[in-house]
Scaffold this motif. Sequence first.
Motif, PDB file in Angstrom:
ATOM      1  N   GLY A  13      32.402  45.151  45.326  1.00 18.70           N
ATOM      2  CA  GLY A  13      33.127  46.183  46.029  1.00 18.70           C
ATOM      3  C   GLY A  13      34.394  45.727  46.714  1.00 18.70           C
ATOM      4  O   GLY A  13      35.063  46.524  47.373  1.00 18.70           O
ATOM      5  N   HIS A  14      34.779  44.455  46.575  1.00 20.43           N
ATOM      6  CA  HIS A  14      35.975  43.931  47.217  1.00 20.43           C
ATOM      7  C   HIS A  14      36.963  43.463  46.147  1.00 20.43           C
ATOM      8  O   HIS A  14      36.577  42.859  45.139  1.00 20.43           O
ATOM      9  CB  HIS A  14      35.636  42.778  48.159  1.00 20.43           C
ATOM     10  CG  HIS A  14      34.666  43.135  49.241  1.00 20.43           C
ATOM     11  ND1 HIS A  14      34.916  44.113  50.168  1.00 20.43           N
ATOM     12  CD2 HIS A  14      33.428  42.655  49.534  1.00 20.43           C
ATOM     13  CE1 HIS A  14      33.888  44.213  50.995  1.00 20.43           C
ATOM     14  NE2 HIS A  14      32.974  43.344  50.619  1.00 20.43           N
ATOM     15  N   GLU A  15      38.227  43.733  46.398  1.00 14.89           N
ATOM     16  CA  GLU A  15      39.256  43.323  45.443  1.00 14.89           C
ATOM     17  C   GLU A  15      39.577  41.837  45.604  1.00 14.89           C
ATOM     18  O   GLU A  15      39.703  41.332  46.712  1.00 14.89           O
ATOM     19  CB  GLU A  15      40.523  44.144  45.644  1.00 14.89           C
ATOM     20  CG  GLU A  15      41.595  43.845  44.594  1.00 14.89           C
ATOM     21  CD  GLU A  15      42.876  44.591  44.838  1.00 14.89           C
ATOM     22  OE1 GLU A  15      43.652  44.763  43.887  1.00 14.89           O
ATOM     23  OE2 GLU A  15      43.115  45.012  45.994  1.00 14.89           O
ATOM     24  N   ARG A  16      39.713  41.160  44.470  1.00 18.45           N
ATOM     25  CA  ARG A  16      40.182  39.783  44.442  1.00 18.45           C
ATOM     26  C   ARG A  16      41.297  39.668  43.410  1.00 18.45           C
ATOM     27  O   ARG A  16      41.220  40.290  42.350  1.00 18.45           O
ATOM     28  CB  ARG A  16      39.055  38.809  44.085  1.00 18.45           C
ATOM     29  CG  ARG A  16      38.087  38.510  45.218  1.00 18.45           C
ATOM     30  CD  ARG A  16      37.109  37.428  44.820  1.00 18.45           C
ATOM     31  NE  ARG A  16      36.213  37.064  45.903  1.00 18.45           N
ATOM     32  CZ  ARG A  16      35.259  36.140  45.793  1.00 18.45           C
ATOM     33  NH1 ARG A  16      35.095  35.502  44.644  1.00 18.45           N
ATOM     34  NH2 ARG A  16      34.491  35.854  46.815  1.00 18.45           N
ATOM     35  N   LEU A  17      42.289  38.862  43.739  1.00 23.25           N
ATOM     36  CA  LEU A  17      43.394  38.591  42.823  1.00 23.25           C
ATOM     37  C   LEU A  17      43.268  37.153  42.348  1.00 23.25           C
ATOM     38  O   LEU A  17      43.446  36.217  43.131  1.00 23.25           O
ATOM     39  CB  LEU A  17      44.735  38.817  43.519  1.00 23.25           C
ATOM     40  CG  LEU A  17      44.989  40.232  44.050  1.00 23.25           C
ATOM     41  CD1 LEU A  17      46.292  40.283  44.822  1.00 23.25           C
ATOM     42  CD2 LEU A  17      45.013  41.235  42.912  1.00 23.25           C
ATOM     43  N   TYR A  18      42.942  36.992  41.062  1.00 22.25           N
ATOM     44  CA  TYR A  18      42.769  35.652  40.491  1.00 22.25           C
ATOM     45  C   TYR A  18      44.092  35.160  39.912  1.00 22.25           C
ATOM     46  O   TYR A  18      44.827  35.913  39.266  1.00 22.25           O
ATOM     47  CB  TYR A  18      41.689  35.660  39.407  1.00 22.25           C
ATOM     48  CG  TYR A  18      40.290  35.690  39.966  1.00 22.25           C
ATOM     49  CD1 TYR A  18      39.602  34.502  40.225  1.00 22.25           C
ATOM     50  CD2 TYR A  18      39.653  36.895  40.241  1.00 22.25           C
ATOM     51  CE1 TYR A  18      38.318  34.526  40.741  1.00 22.25           C
ATOM     52  CE2 TYR A  18      38.369  36.922  40.765  1.00 22.25           C
ATOM     53  CZ  TYR A  18      37.716  35.733  41.014  1.00 22.25           C
ATOM     54  OH  TYR A  18      36.441  35.756  41.541  1.00 22.25           O
ATOM     55  N   VAL A  19      44.378  33.893  40.130  1.00 20.74           N
ATOM     56  CA  VAL A  19      45.558  33.253  39.561  1.00 20.74           C
ATOM     57  C   VAL A  19      45.089  32.399  38.381  1.00 20.74           C
ATOM     58  O   VAL A  19      44.256  31.502  38.546  1.00 20.74           O
ATOM     59  CB  VAL A  19      46.281  32.374  40.602  1.00 20.74           C
ATOM     60  CG1 VAL A  19      47.507  31.721  39.977  1.00 20.74           C
ATOM     61  CG2 VAL A  19      46.677  33.218  41.808  1.00 20.74           C
ATOM     62  N   CYS A  20      45.614  32.707  37.200  1.00 22.33           N
ATOM     63  CA  CYS A  20      45.158  32.057  35.978  1.00 22.33           C
ATOM     64  C   CYS A  20      46.294  31.286  35.303  1.00 22.33           C
ATOM     65  O   CYS A  20      47.467  31.667  35.388  1.00 22.33           O
ATOM     66  CB  CYS A  20      44.612  33.095  34.989  1.00 22.33           C
ATOM     67  SG  CYS A  20      43.292  34.111  35.654  1.00 22.33           S
ATOM     68  N   ARG A  21      45.914  30.230  34.608  1.00 21.31           N
ATOM     69  CA  ARG A  21      46.865  29.491  33.784  1.00 21.31           C
ATOM     70  C   ARG A  21      47.015  30.199  32.441  1.00 21.31           C
ATOM     71  O   ARG A  21      46.327  31.175  32.152  1.00 21.31           O
ATOM     72  CB  ARG A  21      46.381  28.057  33.570  1.00 21.31           C
ATOM     73  CG  ARG A  21      46.150  27.312  34.868  1.00 21.31           C
ATOM     74  CD  ARG A  21      45.942  25.825  34.655  1.00 21.31           C
ATOM     75  NE  ARG A  21      45.074  25.500  33.533  1.00 21.31           N
ATOM     76  CZ  ARG A  21      44.631  24.268  33.271  1.00 21.31           C
ATOM     77  NH1 ARG A  21      44.999  23.257  34.059  1.00 21.31           N
ATOM     78  NH2 ARG A  21      43.845  24.032  32.245  1.00 21.31           N
ATOM     79  N   THR A  22      47.910  29.681  31.613  1.00 20.92           N
ATOM     80  CA  THR A  22      48.146  30.302  30.304  1.00 20.92           C
ATOM     81  C   THR A  22      46.915  30.225  29.407  1.00 20.92           C
ATOM     82  O   THR A  22      46.747  31.045  28.498  1.00 20.92           O
ATOM     83  CB  THR A  22      49.334  29.629  29.598  1.00 20.92           C
ATOM     84  OG1 THR A  22      49.107  28.203  29.556  1.00 20.92           O
ATOM     85  CG2 THR A  22      50.630  29.918  30.342  1.00 20.92           C
ATOM     86  N   ASP A  23      46.028  29.224  29.647  1.00 24.05           N
ATOM     87  CA  ASP A  23      44.815  29.116  28.829  1.00 24.05           C
ATOM     88  C   ASP A  23      43.681  29.990  29.359  1.00 24.05           C
ATOM     89  O   ASP A  23      42.563  29.950  28.836  1.00 24.05           O
ATOM     90  CB  ASP A  23      44.360  27.661  28.731  1.00 24.05           C
ATOM     91  CG  ASP A  23      44.015  27.052  30.092  1.00 24.05           C
ATOM     92  OD1 ASP A  23      44.079  27.780  31.108  1.00 24.05           O
ATOM     93  OD2 ASP A  23      43.702  25.848  30.151  1.00 24.05           O
ATOM     94  N   GLY A  24      43.946  30.759  30.417  1.00 22.81           N
ATOM     95  CA  GLY A  24      42.947  31.680  30.947  1.00 22.81           C
ATOM     96  C   GLY A  24      42.099  31.127  32.068  1.00 22.81           C
ATOM     97  O   GLY A  24      41.312  31.864  32.679  1.00 22.81           O
TER      98      GLY A  24
END
Length: 267
Positions: A13-24
Amino acid sequence: MSGLRVIPTWRHGHERLYVCRTDGRNIAWYDREAGRVNLLSEERREDVLAVLGPFVTGPVTVGPPPVPTPAELARLSLHPDDDLAPNRPGEALLIALDRDPGPPRRLRPDPRRRALAAEQTVGAALDRLEGAGWHTLHSVPLPGGDRIHHLVIGPGGLFCVRSLHTRGQRVVVTDPMVAVGRQAPRPLLRGLRADADRASYALTAEVHPLLALAEPSGLAVTTPLGEARVLRDSDLAELARTGGTLKPADVEALHAMARDRRTWSPV
């Protein structure tokens, strides 16, 4: 260009913003509600903060993810088949009705559907306590085919809750008997206390019995109830105003134990 991208997700129920590399692969995430950027590697700290810049609101703490508590570790190691937390109010009745819905037409309403409506009404009221630091488990199975309708764990203690369909009817409680409308009185509080005792044994903690009436027209309690309580579904919010019994860490630890199906097998 850093080659990093931001992917929004929702978790519990909480928003998270994930930071990903080009390989995912994830290298960080931003929890807006907690005001924290969790870094899996300090090497890309500046790149992570730069790419999250447009999304960050207010001051934030930046650092490695917090160490999980013992309760969180127990939850993470729990097999999905043994986790009772996803159970819906009336889960056992929903499954039973799905397997055997009964004849399409009958002279009298299926009592299982009235019982289900009561558990859903009471369960919805208990689920609303979540924001006050409480957890509710529904349809907790016990050996022998019995079950606890709802188990509530919070700052005010633990409660074994049984739902009772009483819509539009007056309820008279003369411990241990409970009379609903014109029906013959039944010793419901005796069975409820037995369920609470079994829960106390399983969790090695005091569990209080609570009878929750779904939409009654009136309630009269004619004798002292001791440790038991009888509340209308509209009055269950009173639990949120109780506290001083369990610390937050104790609430989480007991919830982690109670949600494990294997906890209940010896009782």
